[in-house]
Design an enzyme around this catalytic site. Structure first.
Site, PDB file in Angstrom:
ATOM      1  N   LYS A 143       4.088-100.812   0.397  1.00 50.99           N
ATOM      2  CA  LYS A 143       3.042-100.160  -0.955  1.00 50.99           C
ATOM      3  C   LYS A 143       1.808-101.426  -0.603  1.00 50.99           C
ATOM      4  O   LYS A 143       2.110-101.860   0.128  1.00 50.99           O
ATOM      5  CB  LYS A 143       2.950-100.068  -1.956  1.00 50.99           C
ATOM      6  CG  LYS A 143       3.801-100.908  -2.517  1.00 50.99           C
ATOM      7  CD  LYS A 143       3.701-102.585  -2.670  1.00 50.99           C
ATOM      8  CE  LYS A 143       2.391-102.917  -3.025  1.00 50.99           C
ATOM      9  NZ  LYS A 143       2.783-104.427  -2.720  1.00 50.99           N
ATOM     10  N   TYR A 229       1.380-101.014  -9.478  1.00 46.79           N
ATOM     11  CA  TYR A 229       2.894-100.696  -9.814  1.00 46.79           C
ATOM     12  C   TYR A 229       2.219-100.245 -11.274  1.00 46.79           C
ATOM     13  O   TYR A 229       2.945 -99.233 -11.951  1.00 46.79           O
ATOM     14  CB  TYR A 229       3.904-102.016 -10.326  1.00 46.79           C
ATOM     15  CG  TYR A 229       4.129-102.637  -9.243  1.00 46.79           C
ATOM     16  CD1 TYR A 229       5.355-101.652  -8.614  1.00 46.79           C
ATOM     17  CD2 TYR A 229       3.501-103.379  -7.930  1.00 46.79           C
ATOM     18  CE1 TYR A 229       6.085-102.269  -7.371  1.00 46.79           C
ATOM     19  CE2 TYR A 229       3.921-103.957  -6.574  1.00 46.79           C
ATOM     20  CZ  TYR A 229       5.475-102.854  -6.716  1.00 46.79           C
ATOM     21  OH  TYR A 229       6.485-103.635  -4.707  1.00 46.79           O
TER      22      TYR A 229
HETATM   23  P1  NDP Z   1       3.912-111.567   4.522  1.00 51.41           P
HETATM   24  O1  NDP Z   1       2.514-112.631   4.830  1.00 51.41           O
HETATM   25  O2  NDP Z   1       4.715-112.025   3.512  1.00 51.41           O
HETATM   26  O3  NDP Z   1       4.672-110.975   6.011  1.00 51.41           O
HETATM   27  C1  NDP Z   1       3.773-110.362   6.848  1.00 51.41           C
HETATM   28  C2  NDP Z   1       3.928-110.472   8.496  1.00 51.41           C
HETATM   29  O4  NDP Z   1       3.155-109.205   8.909  1.00 51.41           O
HETATM   30  C3  NDP Z   1       3.772-111.871   9.049  1.00 51.41           C
HETATM   31  O5  NDP Z   1       4.940-112.123   8.852  1.00 51.41           O
HETATM   32  C4  NDP Z   1       3.906-111.219  10.429  1.00 51.41           C
HETATM   33  O6  NDP Z   1       5.323-111.075  11.136  1.00 51.41           O
HETATM   34  C5  NDP Z   1       3.513-109.837  10.189  1.00 51.41           C
HETATM   35  N1  NDP Z   1       1.974-109.674  11.068  1.00 51.41           N
HETATM   36  C6  NDP Z   1       1.302-108.822  12.035  1.00 51.41           C
HETATM   37  N2  NDP Z   1      -0.015-109.207  12.147  1.00 51.41           N
HETATM   38  C7  NDP Z   1      -0.842-110.325  10.875  1.00 51.41           C
HETATM   39  C8  NDP Z   1      -1.817-110.367  10.839  1.00 51.41           C
HETATM   40  N3  NDP Z   1      -2.804-110.133  11.386  1.00 51.41           N
HETATM   41  N4  NDP Z   1      -1.271-111.536   9.664  1.00 51.41           N
HETATM   42  C9  NDP Z   1      -0.725-112.023   8.870  1.00 51.41           C
HETATM   43  N5  NDP Z   1       0.833-111.528   9.421  1.00 51.41           N
HETATM   44  C10 NDP Z   1       1.123-110.752  10.245  1.00 51.41           C
HETATM   45  O7  NDP Z   1       3.881-110.484   3.441  1.00 51.41           O
HETATM   46  P2  NDP Z   1       4.897-109.417   2.818  1.00 51.41           P
HETATM   47  O8  NDP Z   1       6.323-109.399   3.584  1.00 51.41           O
HETATM   48  O9  NDP Z   1       4.722-110.020   1.203  1.00 51.41           O
HETATM   49  O10 NDP Z   1       3.877-107.922   2.516  1.00 51.41           O
HETATM   50  C11 NDP Z   1       4.267-107.495   3.446  1.00 51.41           C
HETATM   51  C12 NDP Z   1       3.471-105.824   3.385  1.00 51.41           C
HETATM   52  O11 NDP Z   1       4.841-105.228   2.312  1.00 51.41           O
HETATM   53  C13 NDP Z   1       2.727-105.476   1.990  1.00 51.41           C
HETATM   54  O12 NDP Z   1       2.306-104.349   2.622  1.00 51.41           O
HETATM   55  C14 NDP Z   1       2.924-105.640   0.472  1.00 51.41           C
HETATM   56  O13 NDP Z   1       2.029-104.964   0.247  1.00 51.41           O
HETATM   57  C15 NDP Z   1       4.519-105.287   0.922  1.00 51.41           C
HETATM   58  N6  NDP Z   1       5.167-105.927   0.189  1.00 51.41           N
HETATM   59  C16 NDP Z   1       5.751-105.159  -0.803  1.00 51.41           C
HETATM   60  C17 NDP Z   1       6.670-105.515  -2.249  1.00 51.41           C
HETATM   61  C18 NDP Z   1       7.584-104.223  -2.665  1.00 51.41           C
HETATM   62  O14 NDP Z   1       8.111-105.218  -3.825  1.00 51.41           O
HETATM   63  N7  NDP Z   1       7.753-102.771  -2.829  1.00 51.41           N
HETATM   64  C19 NDP Z   1       6.879-107.136  -1.962  1.00 51.41           C
HETATM   65  C20 NDP Z   1       6.015-107.652  -0.936  1.00 51.41           C
HETATM   66  C21 NDP Z   1       5.147-106.720  -0.059  1.00 51.41           C
HETATM   67  P3  NDP Z   1       5.784-111.267  12.199  1.00 51.41           P
HETATM   68  O15 NDP Z   1       5.271-112.919  12.131  1.00 51.41           O
HETATM   69  O16 NDP Z   1       6.724-111.162  12.281  1.00 51.41           O
HETATM   70  O17 NDP Z   1       4.751-110.699  13.270  1.00 51.41           O
END
Ligand code: NDP
Length: 389
Positions: A143, A229
């Site tokens: 989401k 949410y």
């Molecule tokens: P993070 O910033 O912690 O992680 C995002 C990951 O995406 C990065 O670590 C990287 O992984 C990858 N990535 C690829 N391109 C980019 C870029 N240009 N900039 C930054 N990161 C990039 O985010 P979250 O894990 O917190 O959130 C990710 C998604 O999950 C969002 O859509 C958020 O809304 C959703 N979410 C949902 C939750 C829920 O409870 N359902 C809770 C938290 C988040 P890599 O290094 O492996 O390429």
């Protein structure tokens, strides 16, 4: 027949009998013959590839995939070779199942991966869902599903064309407290709901992931992140989609940090029967995360309502109906999706619900930007009624 559907020898006769019952009766037939869990125990669990190994993948989804019964972590997509190496070791992932964003499309040739779970910054969801569809995979998308209605429609069209299942990472639809809110609200346990209130937010510290305040990557501020949410909670508790929205941004407390996205927004959902939901989200204030319904003969509420655990609820009559266990929400959500694939049944949180919410998020922004009430009569009319049935 796909290998994962092959029944164990002891259940083969039941399996064949049940198959002959036809699609509509399969589940009922299965439960009459044996425990559905035993009966449909897959020859192998469905393989999941997490795309984007950030906080949510590392902190919640990967650990949850150690607890799932119908799916397991078999692959990753990451831009970081160091993370790929670490995850291979930590989760025993085969090197051939690790991809980066350039090699992503080769997933099409990998039968070890059935489900692609997109956990990237919001604005990247659309591209990777479409590419996963083109690779012939079932998809879960985090989401908010997309940062525009146009993207959401494009994603739905690609998934439709692929003929694969598509859901949004709406974990709370599989969580007992929130499911009970649906039951109490939609079932009118306390009569007609007259008012709803929901809030969710946190103080965005220096440690917050920067893409969340970069509009190009996030699509917006706390509304896209935490406000979803509140929106969801009010809709599934009331059991209706609002007909109009009013909204106002909060004053910006830090114009440097919140240069591109809102610091917070207060909004109201107006329902056809006169019920109003007051919602609030912010990156400038720590909030517990609350969902409350005031109805004709009493009230019921969750506080905290939206976290990964520690959820708690109360009702005006101390009925204890919201004294429920906390579970691993992500494991329940992913196992449900896997079962939807294995049993070919619809998910309770389909891509169309993601589109509905993106339509409503756009309406909230429009209302806050214009100061006008925005009609939402044309948004997708879809409600999760599973718990209320
Ligand atoms: P993070 O910033 O912690 O992680 C995002 C990951 O995406 C990065 O670590 C990287 O992984 C990858 N990535 C690829 N391109 C980019 C870029 N240009 N900039 C930054 N990161 C990039 O985010 P979250 O894990 O917190 O959130 C990710 C998604 O999950 C969002 O859509 C958020 O809304 C959703 N979410 C949902 C939750 C829920 O409870 N359902 C809770 C938290 C988040 P890599 O290094 O492996 O390429």
């Amino acid at each position: 027949m796909a290998d994962w559907l092959l029944p164990t020898p002891s259940s083969r006769r039941d399996f064949l009998r049940t198959l002959s019952l036809g699609a509509g009766t399969t589940l009922a037939g299965a439960s009459a013959l044996a425990s559905p869990l035993e009966w449909l125990a897959p020859a192998r669990k469905l393989g999941v590839a997490l795309v984007g190994l950030g906080n949510y993948s590392a902190g919640q989804l990967a650990p949850a995939l150690r607890q799932t019964k119908f799916c397991q972590l078999t692959g990753v997509v990451t831009g970081s070779p160091a993370k790929a190496a670490q995850w291979q070791q930590q989760y025993s992932i085969a090197a051939k199942n690790c991809y980066d964003y350039q090699t992503f499309d080769r997933l099409i040739d990998n039968p070890a991966i059935d489900i692609v779970y997109v956990v990237l910054p919001n604005a990247l969801h659309a591209e990777y869902v479409v590419r996963a569809a083109q690779a012939g995979k079932h998809v879960i998308c985090e989401k908010p599903m997309a940062t525009s209605v146009a993207d959401a429609r494009h994603m739905l069209a690609a998934m439709e064309k692929a003929g694969k299942k598509f859901s949004v990472g709406y974990r709370l639809h599989f969580e007992p407290h929130n499911q009970e809110m649906m039951r109490l609200g939609q079932g009118l346990a306390y009569g007609k709901i007259n008012h709803l209130a929901a809030d969710n937010g946190f103080k965005f510290g220096s440690g917050g992931t920067p893409w969340r305040v970069n509009k190009k990557l996030s699509g917006g501020g706390p509304l896209m992140d935490m406000g979803v949410y509140c929106l969801q909670g009010c809709i599934y508790t009331k059991g209706q989609v609002p007909i109009s929205i009013t909204a106002k941004f909060i004053p910006n407390p830090d114009p440097v940090l919140f240069k591109e996205v809102e610091a917070g927004v207060n909004w109201q959902l107006h329902f056809a029967d006169g019920t109003v939901a007051d919602c609030r989200t912010s990156y400038a204030e720590n909030m517990q995360g609350r969902l409350r319904a005031d109805a004709a003969t009493g009230w019921f509420e969750l506080a905290p309502a939206f976290g990964y655990g520690g959820l708690a609820g109360q009702t005006s009559d101390n009925s204890g109906k919201l004294n429920l266990p906390n579970i691993n929400q992500q494991a329940a959500q992913m196992d449900d999706f896997a079962q939807c694939i294995l049993q070919n049944k619809p998910t309770r949180v389909p891509g169309e619900m993601g589109l509905r919410d993106v339509q409503l998020l756009e309406a909230i922004y429009r209302a806050a930007e214009t100061g006008q009430s925005v009609s939402t009569k044309d948004v997708v009319q879809l409600i999760d009624r599973t718990s209320a049935e």
